[in-house]
Design a protein around this motif. Structure first.
Motif, PDB file in Angstrom:
ATOM      1  N   PHE A 137       0.835  -1.074   0.059  1.00 37.70           N
ATOM      2  CA  PHE A 137      -0.014  -0.050  -0.054  1.00 37.70           C
ATOM      3  C   PHE A 137       0.878   1.233  -0.135  1.00 37.70           C
ATOM      4  O   PHE A 137       1.762   1.305   0.641  1.00 37.70           O
ATOM      5  CB  PHE A 137      -0.876   0.068   1.315  1.00 37.70           C
ATOM      6  N   SER A 138       0.381   2.095  -0.778  1.00 39.93           N
ATOM      7  CA  SER A 138       1.316   3.382  -1.043  1.00 39.93           C
ATOM      8  C   SER A 138       0.510   4.618  -1.262  1.00 39.93           C
ATOM      9  O   SER A 138      -0.747   4.569  -1.656  1.00 39.93           O
ATOM     10  CB  SER A 138       2.450   3.437  -1.973  1.00 39.93           C
ATOM     11  N   GLU A 139       0.935   5.704  -0.668  1.00 40.63           N
ATOM     12  CA  GLU A 139       0.240   7.047  -1.029  1.00 40.63           C
ATOM     13  C   GLU A 139       1.289   8.085  -1.119  1.00 40.63           C
ATOM     14  O   GLU A 139       2.522   7.935  -0.658  1.00 40.63           O
ATOM     15  CB  GLU A 139      -0.736   7.353   0.135  1.00 40.63           C
ATOM     16  N   THR A 148      -2.619  10.330  -4.468  1.00 41.98           N
ATOM     17  CA  THR A 148      -2.548   9.140  -5.119  1.00 41.98           C
ATOM     18  C   THR A 148      -2.543   7.960  -3.912  1.00 41.98           C
ATOM     19  O   THR A 148      -1.701   8.035  -3.158  1.00 41.98           O
ATOM     20  CB  THR A 148      -1.768   8.846  -6.061  1.00 41.98           C
ATOM     21  N   THR A 149      -3.114   6.765  -4.116  1.00 42.98           N
ATOM     22  CA  THR A 149      -3.136   5.710  -3.359  1.00 42.98           C
ATOM     23  C   THR A 149      -3.025   4.552  -4.287  1.00 42.98           C
ATOM     24  O   THR A 149      -3.647   4.346  -5.434  1.00 42.98           O
ATOM     25  CB  THR A 149      -4.317   5.571  -2.276  1.00 42.98           C
ATOM     26  N   VAL A 150      -2.229   3.535  -3.768  1.00 45.03           N
ATOM     27  CA  VAL A 150      -2.158   2.302  -4.652  1.00 45.03           C
ATOM     28  C   VAL A 150      -2.155   1.299  -3.516  1.00 45.03           C
ATOM     29  O   VAL A 150      -1.527   1.159  -2.451  1.00 45.03           O
ATOM     30  CB  VAL A 150      -0.958   2.058  -5.278  1.00 45.03           C
ATOM     31  N   ASP A 151      -3.130   0.317  -3.775  1.00 42.58           N
ATOM     32  CA  ASP A 151      -3.335  -0.898  -2.911  1.00 42.58           C
ATOM     33  C   ASP A 151      -3.301  -2.066  -3.978  1.00 42.58           C
ATOM     34  O   ASP A 151      -4.294  -2.296  -4.982  1.00 42.58           O
ATOM     35  CB  ASP A 151      -4.893  -0.732  -2.183  1.00 42.58           C
ATOM     36  N   PHE A 152      -2.037  -2.699  -3.684  1.00 43.92           N
ATOM     37  CA  PHE A 152      -1.713  -3.942  -4.442  1.00 43.92           C
ATOM     38  C   PHE A 152      -1.754  -5.143  -3.837  1.00 43.92           C
ATOM     39  O   PHE A 152      -0.847  -5.301  -2.870  1.00 43.92           O
ATOM     40  CB  PHE A 152      -0.208  -3.442  -4.989  1.00 43.92           C
ATOM     41  N   LYS A 158      -4.232  -8.008  -7.926  1.00 43.57           N
ATOM     42  CA  LYS A 158      -5.316  -6.806  -8.044  1.00 43.57           C
ATOM     43  C   LYS A 158      -4.917  -5.707  -7.429  1.00 43.57           C
ATOM     44  O   LYS A 158      -4.143  -5.537  -6.399  1.00 43.57           O
ATOM     45  CB  LYS A 158      -6.684  -7.058  -7.167  1.00 43.57           C
ATOM     46  N   ILE A 159      -4.893  -4.697  -8.423  1.00 42.14           N
ATOM     47  CA  ILE A 159      -4.386  -3.271  -8.079  1.00 42.14           C
ATOM     48  C   ILE A 159      -5.489  -2.197  -7.942  1.00 42.14           C
ATOM     49  O   ILE A 159      -6.273  -2.337  -9.159  1.00 42.14           O
ATOM     50  CB  ILE A 159      -3.322  -2.889  -8.965  1.00 42.14           C
ATOM     51  N   PHE A 179      -6.837  -2.773 -11.860  1.00 41.53           N
ATOM     52  CA  PHE A 179      -6.202  -3.637 -12.928  1.00 41.53           C
ATOM     53  C   PHE A 179      -5.548  -5.030 -12.202  1.00 41.53           C
ATOM     54  O   PHE A 179      -5.104  -4.994 -10.834  1.00 41.53           O
ATOM     55  CB  PHE A 179      -4.764  -2.689 -13.283  1.00 41.53           C
ATOM     56  N   ILE A 180      -5.408  -5.834 -13.001  1.00 40.56           N
ATOM     57  CA  ILE A 180      -4.785  -7.433 -12.633  1.00 40.56           C
ATOM     58  C   ILE A 180      -3.398  -7.243 -13.053  1.00 40.56           C
ATOM     59  O   ILE A 180      -3.136  -7.362 -14.216  1.00 40.56           O
ATOM     60  CB  ILE A 180      -5.574  -8.415 -12.814  1.00 40.56           C
TER      61      ILE A 180
END
Length: 210
Positions: A137-139, A148-152, A158-159, A179-180
């Motif tokens: 997880f990033s922000e 922005t946030t990214v949950d991967f 799954k992103i 996105f996968i």
């Protein structure tokens, strides 16, 4: 009471001996945490060491996971790639926020930047003989500009990407994409590389970095 004290003293001295045996030269302990990481109901010891260097990144970090086997501490795994250096956080200083063990998962967090900020948490599970990255997880951003946030979830691929834009004149509208991305293998040994891993999202054309 006396017997209990003797047992605790013996356990402590045994751990101190193991710690000294595996401790990198000239290093100092940054943090120590304890918890079950391999599902055998026996707590492991996680130690983060600071190793002085003359490099631009400051102190190098080594993380060691110690496991007790036949009443003797051994190194289950160690890495100098999983935690950023003490000067890698930009104007905010040391980016290392700490290591935790939650429900058998090893979590390592960083945070840094200046007016533009970034941060994130890596989640590792012990599987296939290694600590593999199963979640990220990033922000990042600047609140009055965009965030922005990214949950991967690396286990499912799954992103979930979200970009909340405050300054629409400069950066356009907010964006979201799911996105996968499967078969990305990251572990404690190859986590932070000189060239960051880049993923181009097909719909929004945004780039995320792992």
């Amino acid at each position: 009471m006396k017997n209990t004290f003797c047992i605790l003293a013996l356990i402590f001295s045994t751990f101190c001996f193991a710690q000294k045996e595996f401790q990198p030269k000239n290093s100092k302990i940054n943090e120590t945490v304890e918890g079950d990481l391999d599902g055998d109901k026996i707590p492991e010891k996680v130690i983060v060491y600071d190793i002085p260097t003359n490099g631009d990144s400051g102190d190098l970090r080594e993380i060691q996971i110690l496991k007790k086997v036949n009443n003797k501490w051994t190194v289950l795994e160690k890495s100098q790639k999983a935690i950023l250096g003490s000067k890698d956080g930009g104007m905010m200083g040391d980016p290392y926020q700490g290591t935790e063990i939650k429900n058998g998962i090893l979590e390592i967090s960083h945070y840094g930047g200046s007016s533009w900020k970034w941060g994130g948490t890596d989640k590792y599970r012990f599987q296939n003989g290694h600590f593999e990255l199963i979640g990220f997880f990033s922000e990042s951003g600047k609140p009055e500009e965009y965030w922005t946030t990214v949950d991967f979830n690396l286990s499912t691929g799954k992103i979930i990407y979200e970009k909340e834009v405050a300054n629409k004149k400069e950066y356009g509208s907010s964006k979201k994409e799911v996105f996968i991305k499967k078969e990305l293998k990251i572990n404690l040994q190859n986590r932070n590389q000189e060239k960051r891993r880049e993923i181009l999202l097909p719909k929004t054309k945004e780039k995320i970095y792992i």
